[in-house]
Scaffold this active site. Structure first.
Site, PDB file in Angstrom:
ATOM      1  N   GLN A  71       0.880  -1.109   0.140  1.00 33.44           N
ATOM      2  CA  GLN A  71      -0.158  -0.047  -0.096  1.00 33.44           C
ATOM      3  C   GLN A  71       0.450   1.223   0.045  1.00 33.44           C
ATOM      4  O   GLN A  71       2.046   1.265   0.344  1.00 33.44           O
ATOM      5  CB  GLN A  71      -0.946   0.014   1.027  1.00 33.44           C
ATOM      6  N   HIS A  72       0.183   2.383  -0.447  1.00 37.36           N
ATOM      7  CA  HIS A  72       0.587   3.805  -0.068  1.00 37.36           C
ATOM      8  C   HIS A  72       1.812   4.335  -1.108  1.00 37.36           C
ATOM      9  O   HIS A  72       1.786   5.479  -1.158  1.00 37.36           O
ATOM     10  CB  HIS A  72       1.204   3.902   1.259  1.00 37.36           C
ATOM     11  N   ASP A 227      -2.488  -4.841   0.274  1.00 41.34           N
ATOM     12  CA  ASP A 227      -2.061  -6.305   0.860  1.00 41.34           C
ATOM     13  C   ASP A 227      -2.935  -6.698   2.088  1.00 41.34           C
ATOM     14  O   ASP A 227      -3.274  -7.783   2.158  1.00 41.34           O
ATOM     15  CB  ASP A 227      -0.589  -6.173   1.324  1.00 41.34           C
TER      16      ASP A 227
END
Length: 465
Positions: A71-72, A227
């Site tokens: 992520q991110h 995830d």
């Protein structure tokens, strides 16, 4: 047999599993490494994916594919779809100062929590965009679209070069800092604030079973997921389930219907992969706590387990606060671990081993309590990660966490969750297919509230309270 594929593009590697769409049985799998670092050329993710696909025997025979990923990460594209610069990953901390700036500019952590359920820290995409605007303004000017790792890989699988064809899902969008999982909407003013007036295009947010297009071979593309949401799908987690992952860090997430608004910023308001919420708390200290104590005692993990299980609950008053690498939940980056309550009578290897296990689990209990305080009911703990291999952790966990604990067979649950989503997208049924996560061991124990009381007292001493 109808086949589907799930992809896990993590920080470390790219894993591909091909499964029976009806049962979830893994037919074949493969993995390829990613390079180290916190700033990565996304083309290397694509290369690793192609290598894994080749190693798994290709995907020409699969009917649907979906991508779960870290992520991110910030992926910037120009108006032709070309990469503007290397991606900044979630673990790149250069945007720490930008995070503090953004929190202040929007009126404090409480305002961020109220608006989107997430208080920016360096991991969050919005802070990386502020860093880009301030440190690389030419790159910020060239950025016509911003997406996340799973968005970019799904887009590449579709064969499109049109940035208007970018797609994402609620779970990954909820970790950007400019999307509300409660209202299912982007907050474009926050994006514009981060980029100092610039407003690039963002991927269209799909529902949990909405197709994102097709691969060049004609397979349906699922919407993908972050995830943690993909892992929850792979585990079959539902309302009332709380996932405690003891890897390098500790991650606690729970499936529920209530969107959190934690002004402390400890509970992040993420979405899951089924249309619900997935509030999440992350710590800096996970399974390495056990490894460090085993190394100090000069024993292997089996002996560490044996020692811990021979000591009584509470380790005769010995308590370990496991802030070995500082801590994120609570936010104490400069903290250190501490062993409290040592006497000439209780400073024994068995008690030290027990205190390590109880300290780590008490840190997870702190996270579970923070999630429960946001209105999310926790009825069952699903314990995964490297730390879940410890027999002592498995047996002591239900006593410290105060709930039954299930330990599924270790598996690539992010990739399996992506494959399950692919099967769901293919079927278009009201709910995802009922795949079994495999053999699950169940553990129960009488609660030991005095262990948590002891830990909280030691935690206060560590914090100087």
């Amino acid at each position: 047999m109808v086949l589907v594929a799930g992809i896990d593009s993590s920080t470390q590697s790219c894993k591909v599993v091909v499964c029976d769409a009806d049962t979830g049985e893994i037919v074949r799998s493969a993995s390829s490494p990613h390079p180290d670092g916190t700033e990565i050329d996304p083309q290397l993710w694509w290369t690793a994916l192609q290598t894994s696909v080749d190693a798994v025997g290709g995907l020409d025979d699969v009917a649907a594919v979906s991508v779960g990923a870290q992520q991110h990460g910030m992926v910037c594209l120009d108006d032709s779809g070309a990469l503007v610069r290397d991606a900044l990953l979630w673990n790149d901390t250069r945007s720490s100062a930008a995070a503090a700036e953004l929190v202040h500019e929007f009126g404090g952590a409480g305002e961020w929590a109220k608006r989107i359920g997430v208080v920016p820290v360096a991991a969050i995409t919005v802070t990386k965009l502020r860093w880009l605007a301030d440190h690389e303004p030419a790159h910020a000017d060239a950025t016509a679209a911003v997406c996340l790792p799973h968005d970019w890989l799904t887009w590449r699988l579709s064969g499109s070069t049109d940035i208007t064809a970018l797609r994402t899902d609620r779970s990954d969008a909820s970790g950007t800092g400019y999307f509300s999982s409660e209202t299912d909407s982007y907050q474009p003013d926050l994006l514009e604030m981060a980029l100092r007036g610039r407003r690039p295009a963002l991927p269209t947010v799909l529902g949990p079973r909405d197709p994102a297009g097709h691969t060049s071979a004609g397979a349906v593309l699922g919407p993908g997921a972050g995830d943690n949401a993909a892992a929850a799908l792979g585990l079959g987690a539902g309302p009332g389930d709380c996932i405690v992952s003891l890897g390098t860090s500790g991650v606690v997430s729970a499936v529920g219907n209530a969107a959190p608004h934690d002004p402390e910023g400890i509970v992040a308001g993420f979405a899951d992969g089924t249309g619900r919420q997935l509030p999440l708390v992350c710590t800096l200290n996970g399974a390495p706590v056990l490894a460090a104590v085993a190394r100090m005692l000069g024993v292997d993990f089996d002996e560490m387990d044996r020692l811990a299980l021979t000591a009584p609950p509470g380790a005769e008053g010995l308590t370990l606060v496991p802030y070995f690498e500082g801590e994120r939940s609570p936010n104490l980056p400069d903290a250190a671990g501490a062993l409290h309550g040592a006497t000439t009578r209780n400073l024994l290897p068995a008690n030290v081993a027990r205190a390590a296990v109880e300290g780590l689990l008490s840190s997870m209990a702190y996270c579970v309590d923070k999630i429960a305080a946001q209105g999310v009911e926790v009825q069952r703990i699903i314990l995964i990660g490297g730390g879940a291999r410890s027999e002592a952790v498995r047996r002591i966990a239900p006593a410290v966490l105060g709930a039954p604990v299930c330990v599924p067979t270790p598996a690539e649950y992010v990739a399996l969750g992506a494959a399950r989503q692919a099967a769901w997208t293919l079927s278009q049924n009201d709910s995802p297919p009922s795949w079994s996560p495999g053999t699950t061991a169940s553990y129960t124990a009488d609660p030991t509230p005095h262990v948590l009381d002891q830990y909280r007292a030691a935690q206060r001493l560590t914090l100087g309270q």
